[in-house]
Design a protein around this motif. Structure first.
Motif, PDB file in Angstrom:
ATOM      1  N   SER A 124     -17.196  21.826  96.848  1.00 20.26           N
ATOM      2  CA  SER A 124     -17.278  20.336  96.447  1.00 20.26           C
ATOM      3  C   SER A 124     -17.073  19.400  97.872  1.00 20.26           C
ATOM      4  O   SER A 124     -17.884  18.664  98.055  1.00 20.26           O
ATOM      5  CB  SER A 124     -16.112  20.246  95.620  1.00 20.26           C
ATOM      6  N   ALA A 125     -16.383  19.876  98.620  1.00 22.43           N
ATOM      7  CA  ALA A 125     -16.151  19.307 100.061  1.00 22.43           C
ATOM      8  C   ALA A 125     -17.270  19.305 100.832  1.00 22.43           C
ATOM      9  O   ALA A 125     -17.702  18.379 101.523  1.00 22.43           O
ATOM     10  CB  ALA A 125     -14.704  19.904 100.520  1.00 22.43           C
ATOM     11  N   LEU A 148      -6.186  28.459 102.969  1.00 27.17           N
ATOM     12  CA  LEU A 148      -7.421  27.741 102.683  1.00 27.17           C
ATOM     13  C   LEU A 148      -8.396  27.900 104.191  1.00 27.17           C
ATOM     14  O   LEU A 148      -9.478  28.055 104.165  1.00 27.17           O
ATOM     15  CB  LEU A 148      -7.198  26.436 102.407  1.00 27.17           C
ATOM     16  N   GLN A 185     -12.987   9.225 100.921  1.00 27.05           N
ATOM     17  CA  GLN A 185     -11.885  10.295 100.664  1.00 27.05           C
ATOM     18  C   GLN A 185     -10.553   9.577 100.242  1.00 27.05           C
ATOM     19  O   GLN A 185      -9.968   9.677  99.503  1.00 27.05           O
ATOM     20  CB  GLN A 185     -11.547  11.004 101.950  1.00 27.05           C
ATOM     21  N   ARG A 214     -14.937  27.025  94.626  1.00 27.76           N
ATOM     22  CA  ARG A 214     -15.317  25.662  94.127  1.00 27.76           C
ATOM     23  C   ARG A 214     -14.766  24.361  94.657  1.00 27.76           C
ATOM     24  O   ARG A 214     -15.610  23.378  95.081  1.00 27.76           O
ATOM     25  CB  ARG A 214     -14.966  25.541  92.648  1.00 27.76           C
ATOM     26  N   ASN A 215     -13.751  24.419  95.029  1.00 28.05           N
ATOM     27  CA  ASN A 215     -13.020  22.965  95.893  1.00 28.05           C
ATOM     28  C   ASN A 215     -13.666  23.124  97.457  1.00 28.05           C
ATOM     29  O   ASN A 215     -14.089  21.964  97.798  1.00 28.05           O
ATOM     30  CB  ASN A 215     -11.523  23.204  96.034  1.00 28.05           C
ATOM     31  N   VAL A 216     -14.017  24.203  97.926  1.00 27.68           N
ATOM     32  CA  VAL A 216     -14.648  24.169  99.337  1.00 27.68           C
ATOM     33  C   VAL A 216     -16.101  23.840  99.308  1.00 27.68           C
ATOM     34  O   VAL A 216     -16.196  23.016 100.073  1.00 27.68           O
ATOM     35  CB  VAL A 216     -14.442  25.793  99.943  1.00 27.68           C
ATOM     36  N   PRO A 221     -11.571  29.340  91.914  1.00 31.83           N
ATOM     37  CA  PRO A 221     -11.356  27.814  91.999  1.00 31.83           C
ATOM     38  C   PRO A 221     -11.479  27.371  93.434  1.00 31.83           C
ATOM     39  O   PRO A 221     -11.798  26.183  93.548  1.00 31.83           O
ATOM     40  CB  PRO A 221      -9.949  27.571  91.270  1.00 31.83           C
ATOM     41  N   MET A 222     -10.927  28.182  94.369  1.00 32.39           N
ATOM     42  CA  MET A 222     -10.875  27.672  95.760  1.00 32.39           C
ATOM     43  C   MET A 222     -12.178  27.469  96.179  1.00 32.39           C
ATOM     44  O   MET A 222     -12.557  26.552  96.942  1.00 32.39           O
ATOM     45  CB  MET A 222      -9.986  28.741  96.620  1.00 32.39           C
TER      46      MET A 222
END
Length: 452
Positions: A128-129, A44, A151, A124-126, A121-122
């Motif tokens: 989103s944050a 990550l 959070q 998209r997570n990054v 997917p990783m």
């Protein structure tokens, strides 16, 4: 096939050696707990390195490409022709470089069999944050608590709040408390008012976070470390909310010490605010000085003539009159300033009379044990009633009672002020409504005043 995203990467010996070079010779980097957690999150962290390494322009282009592809919800894969069409405003060479970097760092997956790209997917997570941070950045949050609290709230809903997330929120609360204490100690009116506005915004976030903390403390599945962190946040929030009286006392003290410029209505605060509105203070002097000072030179003979004339004029004035001059009445002046001290003395006398043994309503058995605060504040004008209401929190204040002066006498009165979170409508010409509160006689160690 789609290239898999590797979750574990073998440590590079050269990288291990470079990491050890930052530590003391007798300490191994692997012995540090935080190093272990950071190494475990290496995939990550490498994603963030790929996005944000280099200059700002390069980072902006990478985020632009990734956000454009992730925003397309109609399809899940993109051919190179689709990407070229969607990002036609970029140069082909720049787009190729960005796609290669995103693909090599597992932000884009390449399906060689179908010759298409897919957002991982990783990635998209990054995104989103990052989008959460960007969305909160658009809102006015000078206390910088919105993202931290969001959070914690999100983790609590998902059942996975961590001690580190709570500690981040606790650290921010402690920083705000220290910042507000420094502003109060500074004695600067402008810094106090800016900090007070920031304090009000922080209190809004505290009210929103109270329910989240209540859910954490009542959760039976939470461990002891989580409970302790939540309790510490609750104590920090209480300390933050209790600073309202400190702000009020500091501003009242500044108001009493304000200097007014004659009868013009202007004060030093107005002058400072006007000066702060000018970016270039030196420009205010333009045209103020018309010409430089021109010295005058005279001869010694002229100086003697002038000195002789002045000397003889003084002698004539002193020898003409004999005896004492006739008396004259001193001119009468009327002060137009607000009699704040007189108003404070009258209010203190009124509360002292209210707290006296023979005047308190609860002396009689059939009398009430307390009275409403608005009954003691009114009748009065809006300005006087507001001034009296601002002094009520001083009743029973131990810190103020140790001082000298009228406010200290007010704090030592045996009267208890009990505010409530309600409003009461009043049939008054000056004040339409007021917060519901009560004034009651304090109990002595042996019983109520009514028993004496």
């Amino acid at each position: 096939m789609i290239e898999p995203i590797t979750s574990e990467a073998a440590p590079d010996p050269q990288e291990q050696d470079s990491l050890q070079a930052h530590f003391q010779p007798h300490i191994s980097a692997d012995e540090i707990e935080q190093v272990y957690h950071l190494k475990r999150a290496q995939p990550l962290l490498q994603v963030f390195t790929a996005l944000f390494h280099g200059g700002f322009d390069g980072v902006l282009v990478r985020l632009l490409v990734l956000r454009e592809l992730a925003a397309e919800t109609g399809v899940t894969s993109f051919t190179r022709a689709d990407i070229n069409t969607r990002l036609g405003y970029l140069l082909p060479e720049s787009l190729e470089t960005v796609l290669m970097r995103l693909r090599s760092n597992q932000l884009l997956a390449w399906d060689a069999q179908q010759a298409v790209y897919r957002v991982t997917p990783m990635a998209r997570n990054v995104l989103s944050a990052i989008d959460a941070l960007l969305a909160l950045g658009k809102e006015e949050d000078s206390s910088d608590m919105g993202f931290l609290l969001s959070q914690v709230a999100g983790a609590q809903v998902m059942g996975g709040v961590t001690v580190d997330q709570l500690n981040h929120l606790l650290g921010r609360l402690m920083e705000l408390t220290e910042e507000f204490s420094d502003a109060i100690a500074s004695g600067s009116e402008f810094r106090l008012r800016a900090s007070q506005a920031k304090w009000h915004m922080a209190c809004d976030w505290v009210e929103k976070g109270s329910e989240i903390l209540r859910a954490i403390t009542t959760d039976e599945n939470a461990d002891s470390a989580t409970h302790k962190a939540a309790q510490a946040i609750g104590r920090a929030q209480s300390a933050l909310l209790n600073m309202q009286g400190m702000f009020s006392r500091a501003l009242n003290q500044i108001e009493r010490q304000r200097v007014h410029l004659g009868q013009s209505g202007l004060s030093t605060t107005d002058i400072k605010r006007w000066l702060l509105e000018h970016e270039d203070l030196a420009s205010l002097a333009l045209g103020a000085i018309d010409q430089p000072v021109v010295p005058l030179f005279i001869t010694p003979a002229e100086m003697i003539d002038v000195a002789e004339t002045e000397l003889m004029a003084d002698r004539v004035n002193t020898t003409v009159s004999n005896g004492l001059p006739t008396g004259t009445d001193a001119p009468t002046t009327i002060s137009d300033g607000p009699a704040m001290q007189q108003e404070l003395d009258d209010w203190l006398a009124r509360l002292s009379d209210f707290a006296a043994l023979g005047n308190f309503p609860s002396i009689a058995d059939e009398g009430p044990k307390s009275i409403q605060a608005h009954e003691s504040l009114l009748p009065a004008s809006f300005a006087v009633a507001s001034y009296r209401a601002s002094l009520l929190p001083l009743l029973g204040d131990a810190d103020e009672a140790r001082l000298q002066g009228a406010t200290a006498e007010l704090a030592r009165l045996p009267v208890t002020f009990s505010p409530q979170d309600e409003m009461v409508q009043l049939p008054d010409l000056e004040v339409a409504a007021m917060s519901l509160a009560s004034l009651s006689l304090s109990l002595n160690p042996e019983g109520d005043k009514s028993d004496e």
